[in-house]
Scaffold this motif. Sequence first.
Motif, PDB file in Angstrom:
ATOM      1  N   MET A   1       0.828  -1.201   0.000  1.00 45.95           N
ATOM      2  CA  MET A   1       0.000   0.000   0.000  1.00 45.95           C
ATOM      3  C   MET A   1       0.869   1.261   0.000  1.00 45.95           C
ATOM      4  SD  MET A   1      -3.042   1.113  -0.321  1.00 45.95           S
ATOM      5  CE  MET A   1      -3.870  -0.447  -0.333  1.00 45.95           C
ATOM      6  N   LYS A   2       2.049   1.148   0.604  1.00 41.97           N
ATOM      7  CA  LYS A   2       2.934   2.317   0.671  1.00 41.97           C
ATOM      8  C   LYS A   2       3.301   2.811  -0.726  1.00 41.97           C
ATOM      9  CE  LYS A   2       5.430   5.449   2.596  1.00 41.97           C
ATOM     10  NZ  LYS A   2       4.746   6.679   2.946  1.00 41.97           N
ATOM     11  N   GLU A   3       3.520   1.891  -1.657  1.00 43.54           N
ATOM     12  CA  GLU A   3       3.847   2.294  -3.029  1.00 43.54           C
ATOM     13  C   GLU A   3       2.705   3.100  -3.647  1.00 43.54           C
ATOM     14  OE1 GLU A   3       4.774   0.227  -7.348  1.00 43.54           O
ATOM     15  OE2 GLU A   3       5.206  -0.916  -5.524  1.00 43.54           O
ATOM     16  N   LEU A   4       1.479   2.658  -3.407  1.00 43.51           N
ATOM     17  CA  LEU A   4       0.315   3.357  -3.941  1.00 43.51           C
ATOM     18  C   LEU A   4       0.164   4.736  -3.301  1.00 43.51           C
ATOM     19  CD1 LEU A   4      -2.220   3.317  -5.742  1.00 43.51           C
ATOM     20  CD2 LEU A   4      -3.435   2.330  -3.808  1.00 43.51           C
ATOM     21  N   THR A   5       0.304   4.811  -1.994  1.00 41.35           N
ATOM     22  CA  THR A   5       0.154   6.122  -1.338  1.00 41.35           C
ATOM     23  C   THR A   5       1.269   7.069  -1.750  1.00 41.35           C
ATOM     24  OG1 THR A   5       1.250   5.373   0.694  1.00 41.35           O
ATOM     25  CG2 THR A   5      -1.173   5.215   0.608  1.00 41.35           C
ATOM     26  N   THR A   6       2.451   6.552  -2.000  1.00 40.43           N
ATOM     27  CA  THR A   6       3.543   7.397  -2.492  1.00 40.43           C
ATOM     28  C   THR A   6       3.175   7.985  -3.854  1.00 40.43           C
ATOM     29  OG1 THR A   6       5.197   6.155  -1.256  1.00 40.43           O
ATOM     30  CG2 THR A   6       5.988   7.411  -3.160  1.00 40.43           C
ATOM     31  N   LYS A   7       2.534   7.190  -4.696  1.00 43.59           N
ATOM     32  CA  LYS A   7       2.109   7.671  -6.017  1.00 43.59           C
ATOM     33  C   LYS A   7       1.023   8.738  -5.891  1.00 43.59           C
ATOM     34  CE  LYS A   7       3.338   3.488  -8.536  1.00 43.59           C
ATOM     35  NZ  LYS A   7       2.842   2.301  -9.257  1.00 43.59           N
ATOM     36  N   ILE A   8       0.097   8.543  -4.956  1.00 47.29           N
ATOM     37  CA  ILE A   8      -0.949   9.554  -4.736  1.00 47.29           C
ATOM     38  C   ILE A   8      -0.309  10.849  -4.244  1.00 47.29           C
ATOM     39  CG2 ILE A   8      -2.949  10.181  -3.307  1.00 47.29           C
ATOM     40  CD1 ILE A   8      -3.690   7.134  -3.343  1.00 47.29           C
ATOM     41  N   GLU A   9       0.554  10.731  -3.245  1.00 46.53           N
ATOM     42  CA  GLU A   9       1.213  11.923  -2.698  1.00 46.53           C
ATOM     43  C   GLU A   9       2.029  12.644  -3.766  1.00 46.53           C
ATOM     44  OE1 GLU A   9       3.194   9.956   0.527  1.00 46.53           O
ATOM     45  OE2 GLU A   9       1.608  10.495   1.958  1.00 46.53           O
ATOM     46  N   ARG A  10       2.720  11.893  -4.619  1.00 45.58           N
ATOM     47  CA  ARG A  10       3.514  12.492  -5.691  1.00 45.58           C
ATOM     48  C   ARG A  10       2.606  13.208  -6.694  1.00 45.58           C
ATOM     49  NH1 ARG A  10       6.040   8.205  -8.131  1.00 45.58           N
ATOM     50  NH2 ARG A  10       7.382   8.074  -6.320  1.00 45.58           N
ATOM     51  N   ALA A  11       1.515  12.582  -7.066  1.00 42.63           N
ATOM     52  CA  ALA A  11       0.590  13.210  -8.021  1.00 42.63           C
ATOM     53  C   ALA A  11       0.070  14.535  -7.475  1.00 42.63           C
ATOM     54  CB  ALA A  11      -0.573  12.266  -8.335  1.00 42.63           C
ATOM     55  N   VAL A  12      -0.256  14.547  -6.190  1.00 41.72           N
ATOM     56  CA  VAL A  12      -0.760  15.775  -5.564  1.00 41.72           C
ATOM     57  C   VAL A  12       0.336  16.831  -5.507  1.00 41.72           C
ATOM     58  CG1 VAL A  12      -1.636  16.751  -3.401  1.00 41.72           C
ATOM     59  CG2 VAL A  12      -2.582  14.594  -4.267  1.00 41.72           C
ATOM     60  N   SER A  13       1.498  16.459  -5.010  1.00 39.27           N
ATOM     61  CA  SER A  13       2.564  17.457  -4.845  1.00 39.27           C
ATOM     62  C   SER A  13       3.036  18.020  -6.187  1.00 39.27           C
ATOM     63  CB  SER A  13       3.742  16.878  -4.055  1.00 39.27           C
ATOM     64  OG  SER A  13       4.388  15.868  -4.786  1.00 39.27           O
ATOM     65  N   GLU A  14       3.043  17.201  -7.225  1.00 37.96           N
ATOM     66  CA  GLU A  14       3.431  17.696  -8.547  1.00 37.96           C
ATOM     67  C   GLU A  14       2.358  18.587  -9.162  1.00 37.96           C
ATOM     68  OE1 GLU A  14       4.452  14.197 -10.808  1.00 37.96           O
ATOM     69  OE2 GLU A  14       6.359  13.929  -9.735  1.00 37.96           O
ATOM     70  N   ALA A  15       1.119  18.363  -8.797  1.00 36.73           N
ATOM     71  CA  ALA A  15       0.026  19.159  -9.366  1.00 36.73           C
ATOM     72  C   ALA A  15      -0.111  20.530  -8.706  1.00 36.73           C
ATOM     73  CB  ALA A  15      -1.292  18.398  -9.236  1.00 36.73           C
ATOM     74  N   VAL A  16       0.247  20.636  -7.438  1.00 38.00           N
ATOM     75  CA  VAL A  16       0.015  21.891  -6.702  1.00 38.00           C
ATOM     76  C   VAL A  16       0.618  23.105  -7.403  1.00 38.00           C
ATOM     77  CG1 VAL A  16       0.499  23.130  -4.549  1.00 38.00           C
ATOM     78  CG2 VAL A  16      -0.470  20.833  -4.476  1.00 38.00           C
ATOM     79  N   PRO A  17       1.909  23.109  -7.780  1.00 36.20           N
ATOM     80  CA  PRO A  17       2.434  24.310  -8.437  1.00 36.20           C
ATOM     81  C   PRO A  17       1.738  24.617  -9.763  1.00 36.20           C
ATOM     82  CG  PRO A  17       4.200  22.697  -8.045  1.00 36.20           C
ATOM     83  CD  PRO A  17       2.920  22.098  -7.560  1.00 36.20           C
ATOM     84  N   LYS A  18       1.353  23.577 -10.472  1.00 35.60           N
ATOM     85  CA  LYS A  18       0.651  23.782 -11.740  1.00 35.60           C
ATOM     86  C   LYS A  18      -0.722  24.400 -11.490  1.00 35.60           C
ATOM     87  CE  LYS A  18       2.985  19.856 -13.867  1.00 35.60           C
ATOM     88  NZ  LYS A  18       2.829  18.482 -14.355  1.00 35.60           N
ATOM     89  N   LEU A  19      -1.411  23.913 -10.458  1.00 37.87           N
ATOM     90  CA  LEU A  19      -2.729  24.453 -10.141  1.00 37.87           C
ATOM     91  C   LEU A  19      -2.620  25.901  -9.670  1.00 37.87           C
ATOM     92  CD1 LEU A  19      -4.178  21.324  -8.324  1.00 37.87           C
ATOM     93  CD2 LEU A  19      -4.899  22.219 -10.543  1.00 37.87           C
ATOM     94  N   ARG A  20      -1.602  26.185  -8.871  1.00 41.77           N
ATOM     95  CA  ARG A  20      -1.402  27.558  -8.376  1.00 41.77           C
ATOM     96  C   ARG A  20      -1.088  28.524  -9.511  1.00 41.77           C
ATOM     97  NH1 ARG A  20       1.666  25.761  -3.179  1.00 41.77           N
ATOM     98  NH2 ARG A  20      -0.039  25.882  -1.691  1.00 41.77           N
ATOM     99  N   SER A  21      -0.482  28.025 -10.563  1.00 38.67           N
ATOM    100  CA  SER A  21      -0.080  28.902 -11.661  1.00 38.67           C
ATOM    101  C   SER A  21      -1.221  29.221 -12.629  1.00 38.67           C
ATOM    102  CB  SER A  21       1.088  28.283 -12.428  1.00 38.67           C
ATOM    103  OG  SER A  21       0.650  27.172 -13.195  1.00 38.67           O
ATOM    104  N   LEU A  22      -2.336  28.521 -12.501  1.00 35.87           N
ATOM    105  CA  LEU A  22      -3.458  28.784 -13.404  1.00 35.87           C
ATOM    106  C   LEU A  22      -4.095  30.130 -13.062  1.00 35.87           C
ATOM    107  CD1 LEU A  22      -5.231  25.293 -13.467  1.00 35.87           C
ATOM    108  CD2 LEU A  22      -4.018  26.384 -15.350  1.00 35.87           C
ATOM    109  N   PRO A  23      -4.235  31.001 -14.042  1.00 36.25           N
ATOM    110  CA  PRO A  23      -4.937  32.262 -13.782  1.00 36.25           C
ATOM    111  C   PRO A  23      -6.393  31.971 -13.389  1.00 36.25           C
ATOM    112  CG  PRO A  23      -3.819  32.289 -15.916  1.00 36.25           C
ATOM    113  CD  PRO A  23      -3.750  30.877 -15.404  1.00 36.25           C
ATOM    114  N   GLU A  24      -6.901  32.720 -12.446  1.00 32.04           N
ATOM    115  CA  GLU A  24      -8.267  32.492 -11.951  1.00 32.04           C
ATOM    116  C   GLU A  24      -9.307  32.449 -13.070  1.00 32.04           C
ATOM    117  OE1 GLU A  24     -11.037  31.333  -9.340  1.00 32.04           O
ATOM    118  OE2 GLU A  24      -8.951  31.623  -8.768  1.00 32.04           O
ATOM    119  N   PRO A  25      -9.256  33.346 -14.062  1.00 29.96           N
ATOM    120  CA  PRO A  25     -10.267  33.254 -15.137  1.00 29.96           C
ATOM    121  C   PRO A  25     -10.229  31.908 -15.870  1.00 29.96           C
ATOM    122  CG  PRO A  25      -9.186  35.382 -15.222  1.00 29.96           C
ATOM    123  CD  PRO A  25      -8.425  34.548 -14.220  1.00 29.96           C
ATOM    124  N   GLU A  26      -9.025  31.380 -16.092  1.00 25.22           N
ATOM    125  CA  GLU A  26      -8.912  30.077 -16.760  1.00 25.22           C
ATOM    126  C   GLU A  26      -9.388  28.950 -15.846  1.00 25.22           C
ATOM    127  OE1 GLU A  26      -5.525  26.972 -18.354  1.00 25.22           O
ATOM    128  OE2 GLU A  26      -4.961  29.072 -18.149  1.00 25.22           O
TER     129      GLU A  26
END
Length: 147
Positions: A1-26
Amino acid sequence: MKELTTKIERAVSEAVPKLRSLPEPEFSRKESPLKWSKKETLGHLVDSAQNNIQRFVRSQYKTTPTLVYDQNEWVRLQNYEHYPTEELLPLWVVLNKHLCRVLEAIPADDLYKTCNVGKELAEEHTLLFLAEDYLSHLRHHLSQIVE
């Protein structure tokens, strides 16, 4: 299960900067009234985390509980369209961290307990399947938002 949770955590952490960079109108733009905006899709991922946490917990002490949700109603009724992004994003991150802690705490034998997620007809899945499906679902919607 640790491998799966590591993948979830990685997906979230990699997405955060991308999500923060989206302009609010978009982030808030709807291509049509019948489609979710990127922000509403992130709200849907919040709902997915909440509902799956319930599935992972309840299925360990109940015999095949039924836990379904109407995703369109959840998104609409929680008003994600107007939810402040600076609150929605941390909520999503924290819920995923919690979901990973819940998954890591599941005893190996309990991964084969089942939950019914069917709306009209029974659709029973093991917790292991639901956990793996959660990651696939998460990646699918993140690709819709950030790519």
